[in-house]
Structures are given as C-alpha cells and as structure tokens.
Design a protein around this motif. Structure first.
Motif: not given
Ligand SMILES: Nc1ncnc2c1ncn2[C@@H]1O[C@H](COP(=O)(O)OP(=O)(O)O)[C@@H](O)[C@H]1O
Ligand SMILES: [Mg+2]
Length: 392
Positions: A47-74
C-alpha cells in the motif's frame, strides 16, 4: 465504508505520513537514492509503495512497479517480459508514438528492426528492445543479455525522454526463486547481482525494493555480504501507531462507539496495529451493524474471524515453523509472560532447543523480544488462533 484485503491508496490509505513523504520527496529529488522497505507481511508495504507510485505519477515521474509474486510462471523469461511491458506502459505518455507491447511480440525479427527504427527512439532504446524481445520470443538464448537489456531499457527510456524514473520491485527476495531453462535452474541471485551492477551506473533510474521475510531480504540488502549492502536506505514499516489506529477507526467505522477506553485499547492490542487485521475486524463489525463495542462483543468478533479465516490465514505461518517452534509458540500464546525456563519445565523441552527456536522465531519476525526473557507476538491475532487451533 468498504473494507478490502487488497492494497489501498488515496482516501482509504491511512497514516504512514512520514514514510510516504520521505519516499516521495527523495525519489523525486535530484539525489541518487534508493530504498529498501521491510516489514512483516500485511503490515502495509505494498500500500505504501502504491501510494508513493500514485504521488510520483501525479508529478509525471514514470514509475515501473512490479511484484515478483505476480510473475507467473516464476521464470526469468516471464520477468523480462513483465519488465519490458511495464516499462513501456510507464513511459507511454512520453513516447513519440504509441505502440502496443503485445504487437511487438508478434512482429518478426526483421520487420521489428524496421518498425523500431521508424519510431524515433534513441538508438539505445531500440537496441534494448530488439535484444530483450528476441529473447522473449525465443529467437536468442542469452538470458543474461536479455535481463541486462530489459533493466537498461528503463534507464534508456528515462534518458531519452529526459526524465527521472523509479523502479519498484515488490516482494524482492522472491526474485532468487526465479528459474531459467528446461531444468528450472534457479539463477535469481545472479540476477540480483546483475541489477546491482547496472544500478551503479544509472543516472536516471532509482530503485526501491521491499520484502516481508526478514532473513531473505537481509541476504540481498543488509548483510555485509549482500549484493545491495549500503546501496539502499533501509526503512522498516511498523504497525500502526495509536494515532493511526484512531484515524483508521474514524475513517472506516465512523459510527462505531466504544463502551469505554479500555475496550478501544483491547481492540488496538488484539490487532497488533496490523492494517490487515483491522480490515478483517472492521469488516466483521460492519457486517453485524455494531454501533457500541464492549469487551465481550470484541472477543466474539475475534472468535468469528478466527473460525472463518484462521485456518487459511495462518496456514503458511505454521508451515514455516518446525514442531519445536510451534510448541514454544503455543506455550507463549497461552501465557505470554512465560520465560524460557518456564517453558522448559512445562513442555519438557531442553534449554538449547527453546533458545534456538526463539532465535529462529525472532529472525522470522513471528516474535519480537521485548526484554530479556520476555517475547511477544508480532501478530496477536495469530496468538489468539494458536490458543484455539488444533495443530499439535
Ligand atoms: N495505510 C493503510 N490504511 C488502510 N489500510 C491499509 C493500509 N495499509 C495496508 N492496509 C490494508 O492492510 C492489508 C495489507 O496491506 P498490504 O499493503 O498488502 O501489506 P503488505 O504488502 O505489507 O503485505 C490490506 O488489506 C490493506 O487494505
Ligand atoms: Mg505486499
């Protein structure tokens, strides 16, 4: 108010002001600084990472967010594919012409070269894309090159569009589990070292990683032998303070009254200030339309939740512990003030076994040492569950 077990942002995101402000400020600054967020599972890292992402995106700073748990197959292959896709979409609004990643994947090698050169991309970006895509499409086999190009793509996109950007890798320790090739060889640790080397030269991209299992994150970030030793600022995500707990209640359960301040205190204590537990408890309170909470009702709610969710929720908790660790945990759950010497007598365990179980449980952040010989659970709901559960 609606409760959720997924990460939250915006109005539903409570507290964490200092941490979010610091991350947003530093990541948008000129400084070359990255972070490593640690904390037990469900404490609110994503949640903290996503909140920071959304604030940075508002400043038009590209954020590349990936969660290793979502990488399937691993696999490493999927990792490079996800990186490319997410990087391109983070920069989408800055790219000269929109193109779809999935389309690049089905374009043949030769046509791809032509297509990319017609796009007004920098030579480096075109090269990164060409080489990582050819690996993803199984036209080449050089996995190290592919990962290098996928990571460099981010830096080169930033350089090309004259912006800074931030790469966030959530559940970072699980990267070491990623496999490669038909024999499923684990080569994630090499990837971590590679990322570290690349980042040393990066000027535009900052890195943020997070992880829940303290031991494994230490091996990558904090230990002197770890690849990222002294490369990132370490921040621990703590349970909600009393103040954040109050804010949570006011926001999510505005009509709820407590019969006395002690009940409110008990509510805080049983939740251990873990936001996930508060979402669970809150949902149940809302379901029963409770307006006035007393001690008895609170414990009914806790019992109901443990019955409904306990098995599922704490399964992996117990799976990760040895039988003697569980024995120690059960003893402590029943009487929290028990010292190792009491457990020794009551459970017929040797002093050495108990000591090593306690050390191990602390390193896994299931327990924390309050003072000499006194241990407490990081998650009191788990302790409650151990009291009533049938395991062992
Ligand atoms: N700041 C917050 N305010 C309200 N709820 C939160 C907050 N942080 C986390 N939560 C809730 O706690 C749960 C776990 O959060 P999450 O960010 O996924 O934790 P982690 O990534 O540490 O496992 C989710 O249900 C989420 O809705
Ligand atoms: Mg998470």
């Amino acid at each position: 108010m609606s409760f959720t077990l997924y990460s939250v942002t915006g109005d539903d995101f409570i507290g964490r002001k200092e941490l979010v402000d610091e991350l947003t400020r530093e990541l948008s600054s000129k400084n070359k600084i990255g972070f490593s967020l640690s904390g037990i599972r469900r404490i609110g890292k994503t949640s903290i990472l996503k909140e920071v992402e959304s604030r940075l995106t508002k400043q038009r700073i590209p954020v590349i967010y990936i969660s290793i748990w979502r990488i399937l197959p691993t696999t490493i292959d999927e990792f490079t594919r996800v990186l490319d896709r997410v990087a391109l979409s983070a920069f989408e609004h800055k790219l000269p012409k929109k193109f779809k990643f999935e389309e690049l994947l089905v374009t043949g090698a030769k046509a791809l070269g032509n297509f990319l050169s017609g796009l007004n991309l920098s030579a480096k970006v075109a090269e990164d894309l060409k080489l990582s895509l050819s690996y993803i499409k199984k036209e080449s086999e050089d996995v190290e090159e592919a990962v290098t190009k996928s990571i460099s793509l981010i830096e080169h996109l930033a350089e090309m569009t004259k912006t800074k950007c931030v790469l966030i890798i959530d559940e970072f320790p699980s990267i070491v589990e990623l496999t490669y090739g038909e024999k499923n060889r684990k080569m994630g640790f090499d990837i971590v070292k590679l990322i570290r080397t690349l980042f040393e030269d990066f000027k535009y991209t900052k890195l943020v990683v997070s992880g829940s299992y303290r031991d494994t994150l230490d091996n990558l970030v904090t230990k002197t032998s770890a690849p990222f030793y002294k490369q990132l600022l370490l921040r621990e995500v703590e349970p909600f303070t009393k103040d954040e707990f109050d804010k949570f209640i006011t926001h999510y359960l505005p009509d709820l009254k407590f019969i006395d301040s002690q009940t409110k205190e008990e509510f805080y204590k049983i939740s251990s200030g873990i936001p996930y537990n508060l979402q669970l408890l809150g949902k149940e309170i809302q379901l029963h339309d409770m307006v006035k909470l007393d001690s008895k009702k609170l414990y009914d709610i806790v019992k109901t939740i443990l019955k409904k969710e306990g098995e599922q929720s704490f399964k992996e908790f117990t799976e990760n512990q040895t039988p003697s660790e569980i024995k120690v945990l059960k003893a402590l759950a029943k009487s929290p003030e028990k010292k190792p010497t009491d457990i020794e007598k009551d459970e017929f365990m040797s002093n050495a076994t108990i000591s090593s179980a306690l050390v191990s449980l602390c390193s896994k952040a299931v327990l924390k040492r309050r003072e000499r010989g006194i241990y407490e659970f990081t998650d009191n709901l788990f302790a409650e569950w151990l009291k009533v559960s049938e395991i062992m």
